[in-house]
Design an enzyme around this catalytic site. Structure first.
Site, PDB file in Angstrom:
ATOM      1  N   GLU A  96       0.814  -1.222   0.000  1.00 17.69           N
ATOM      2  CA  GLU A  96       0.000   0.000   0.000  1.00 17.69           C
ATOM      3  C   GLU A  96       0.847   1.272   0.000  1.00 17.69           C
ATOM      4  OE1 GLU A  96      -0.657  -2.734   1.593  1.00 17.69           O
ATOM      5  OE2 GLU A  96      -2.728  -3.257   1.124  1.00 17.69           O
TER       6      GLU A  96
ATOM      7  N   HIS B 231     -11.262  -6.045   9.168  1.00 11.57           N
ATOM      8  CA  HIS B 231     -11.999  -5.837   7.916  1.00 11.57           C
ATOM      9  C   HIS B 231     -13.284  -5.061   8.195  1.00 11.57           C
ATOM     10  CE1 HIS B 231      -9.382  -9.168   6.728  1.00 11.57           C
ATOM     11  NE2 HIS B 231      -9.596  -8.836   5.477  1.00 11.57           N
TER      12      HIS B 231
END
Ligand SMILES: Cc1ncc(C[n+]2csc(CCOP(=O)(O)OP(=O)(O)O)c2C)c(N)n1
Length: 659
Positions: A398, A465
């Protein structure tokens, strides 16, 4: 030191010599000024100048360099005027950053230099983005990024090299191995024999050279440049050198054995090259004097101008205005009235697709977003429409991808990065918070980047998540934070975010993806960032909310027709629409701030403070906050329901009703 002058004309040798001496003389002067207390801090590159100068002079002037704190030679070889440089170091308005940045932490597009942030490693991935822009435009150009030996231990180093290798990007990664990272010697930094050996692990070429020999550096980088362009590959060049002074002047050199200084003094890049050119007859004592006198004059004149420049006078309006690149507030209405019922996720996909059609310079990046269509299928079919060059699967990194997005922006591209889940932004955090958000304020470069953030819980996905992490970004000047709750807003706001030249964190609630539908204009249209939506007007209680909270509030209102609710969907969390907030409070006098994010430090606290300060007289009850529990998001559905703000909505509304 062995110099090989083959391929170098006398003129070129003299040019290299002049550029090599300039940073040395500037630094020597700075050290005097430091001792006199006339400047505050100095990071010395004495003994390493051949690398910055030799490398810079091997590139075209319009090829970007990402230098670090010891690379004065990059700035001088790019012909930045010394007076302006000095004003930069002194924090004067006429420097390169209006007094906002220190020493070498600045860039300037007219010189094709992208300034570092203190964190060092993030520089490397920006070079990836710039090289990707060259590759996409089929330009025969490269980018060059510096790292110290210490910086090679950062994850950013690994990520940037890997991306460049996988994507075949023409980048020169240049390591200055000067023996120390602050006080840490290289044997406490890494155990491979040479840092260039690391290239093997990334499947790229790596070489080690004598960084104190300017001809070797210049020739190697020129050849590396040709290689990167021809092969469309990166290369790792390790330059062996030594830092002849402390990390910065105040840190001293007690931790460095004396013998090392003696050993490396003999290898000084300036005196050795000078002696060689004298021997070759390219230089004479008189010529040396002439060159040095001319640089001395330039320094003295620059200092006179720099010292004459008054300290910066703060102008708060200008400080605040420069945080963002000016965004055209052009709102595009849909060209016709055709609408189709769409799910929230389809609306996002629609907006993204139409933005790709409109903007040939928009590049999408993310894990599994190409053929697979992304974890949630937002980009399904995009590869067929736009090709793999613009719809790019990324390695799992990322940080490097956010950095790459910034590099693309520097070259005039737009970039969208999809975080597979908003939770994973933590590993790209530094690039977002410190590079994307601050770059416009620091030196006027914008970051035309949208980071899409599939966020939120309610789907039994556990602590990593499910998080709501929008508040982290609301606290960061320079970002915009957008969080739509309906399909129509999701499309219009995504388009506006992609049009906006500033970095936008775009939150998409995963639980809304397929559970919420609505009529969405078929055409391309945008909705203004920073404007809330009045969901319904009422007179008893204001619920100010966003995201899933909007649906909880409207659902609650539907089931409690006896209470007149005024519901505001903020839609944008940074900047906030204070007018809409105030108007709602004025209608009701009782406020509930509702969000799925946890309570402490959530946006509700900020809103409560603002409302208390600005609407106090109208309040008929303490401001209520309904948020999720101050715990991580649990997995078991029973626990998650208990965690969620929604479960406490009734109780919080009752409090206000009964007050
Ligand atoms: C992420 C981060 N951690 C720590 C520091 C503090 N720091 C500044 S420079 C430096 C050493 C860097 O060493 P190296 O990369 O070898 O470069 P050099 O200073 O030797 O040129 C450290 C630890 C920092 N700037 N950024």
């Amino acid at each position: 030191m062995q110099f090989d002058r083959s391929g170098f004309s006398d003129e070129k040798l003299l040019q290299l010599y002049t550029e090599l001496v300039r940073p040395r003389m500037i630094e020597e002067k700075m050290l005097v000024l430091l001792r006199q207390g006339r400047i505050s801090k100095w990071f010395s590159g004495i003994g390493q100048e051949a690398i910055a100068v030799g490398a810079t002079m091997a590139l075209d002037m319009d090829e970007y360099i990402m230098p670090l704190h010891r690379n004065l030679g990059v700035f001088t070889a790019r012909k930045m005027p010394f007076d302006k440089l000095f004003m930069q170091w002194q924090g004067r308005k006429e420097g390169f950053s209006k007094g906002r940045e220190r020493s070498f932490h600045f860039g300037a597009n007219e010189y094709h230099i992208c300034g570092m942030i203190s964190h060092l490693g993030p520089q490397l991935a920006i070079a990836d983005g710039i090289a990707l822009a060259h590759k996409l435009k089929k330009e025969n150009k490269i980018s060059l990024a510096f790292s110290g030996d210490g910086g090679t231990s950062e994850g950013d180093f690994h990520e940037a090299l890997n991306v460049a290798a996988v994507w075949g990007l023409p980048v020169i990664f240049l390591i200055e191995n000067n023996g120390y990272g602050l006080s840490t010697p290289v044997n406490e930094q890494f155990v491979c024999k040479q840092l260039a050996d690391r290239a093997i692990g990334y499947g790229m070429k790596g070489i080690t050279i004598d960084g104190n020999n300017i001809l070797e550096v210049n020739k190697t980088i020129a050849e590396a440049r040709e290689y990167c362009i021809k092969e469309q590959k990166p290369i790792l060049v390790e330059c062996m050198t030594f830092r002849m002074r402390g990390h910065e002047e105040a840190s001293g050199v007690k931790y460095v054995p004396k013998e090392l200084f003696e050993e490396w003094a003999v290898k000084d890049p300036v005196s050795n090259f000078e002696a060689y050119l004298l021997k070759e007859g390219v230089l004479t004592d008189a010529k040396i004097e002439e060159i040095r006198n001319s640089i001395r004059k330039e320094i003295e004149e620059g200092l006179d101008k720099g010292f004459a420049e008054p300290p910066v006078t703060p102008n708060t309006a200008e400080e605040v205005a420069d945080v963002y690149a000016p965004a055209k507030a052009v709102i595009t209405p849909p060209a016709n009235g055709n609408e189709t019922e769409k799910k929230y996720i389809q609306a996002i996909s629609d907006g993204l697709r139409q933005s790709m059609e409109r903007n040939p310079n928009l590049v999408l990046m993310g894990q599994d977003i190409a053929e697979y269509g992304g974890a949630f299928k937002v980009t399904e079919g995009f590869v067929d429409l736009f090709g793999k060059e613009r719809v790019r699967n990324t390695p799992l990194c990322e940080s490097a991808i956010v950095g790459t997005a910034l590099g693309l922006s520097i070259k005039g591209f737009k970039a969208m990065m999809e975080m597979q889940f908003a939770d994973f932004v933590t590993v790209g955090f530094n690039q977002i918070i410190n590079n994307l958000a601050k770059i416009h304020y620091r030196w006027g470069q914008n970051a035309d980047v949208v980071v899409r953030m599939p966020t939120g819980g309610g789907v039994g996905a556990g602590p990593f998540h499910s998080q709501s992490n929008e508040a982290w970004f609301v606290h960061t000047p320079g970002l915009k934070v957008v969080y739509p709750s309906t399909p129509e807003d999701a499309k219009g706001l995504l388009i506006a975010s992609l049009e906006d030249p500033n970095p936008v964190m775009f939150f998409e609630h995963k639980a809304l993806y397929r559970s919420i539908s609505g009529l969405v204009p078929d055409d391309y249209y945008s909705i203004e960032i920073g404007k809330a939506r009045q969901v319904q007007e009422g007179s008893d209680i204001s619920i100010i909310t966003y995201g899933a909270g909007v649906h909880w509030a409207t659902d609650y209102a539907k089931h409690h027709p006896d209470i007149s609710f005024d519901i505001v969907d903020l839609r944008t969390l940074l900047p906030l629409d204070y007018d809409a907030i105030k108007a709602s409070v004025m209608r009701t006098g009782k406020v509930l701030l509702l969000h799925e994010d946890t309570l402490t430090g959530g946006i509700g606290g900020e809103l409560a403070a603002w409302i208390a300060a600005n609407c106090f007289e109208r309040l008929d009850a303490p401001i209520g906050r309904c948020a999720s529990l101050d715990t991580p998001v649990p997995f078991a559905i029973e626990l998650e329901q208990n965690f969620m703000a929604k479960g406490r909505l009734h109780q919080e509304i009752e409090k206000l009703v009964n007050y």
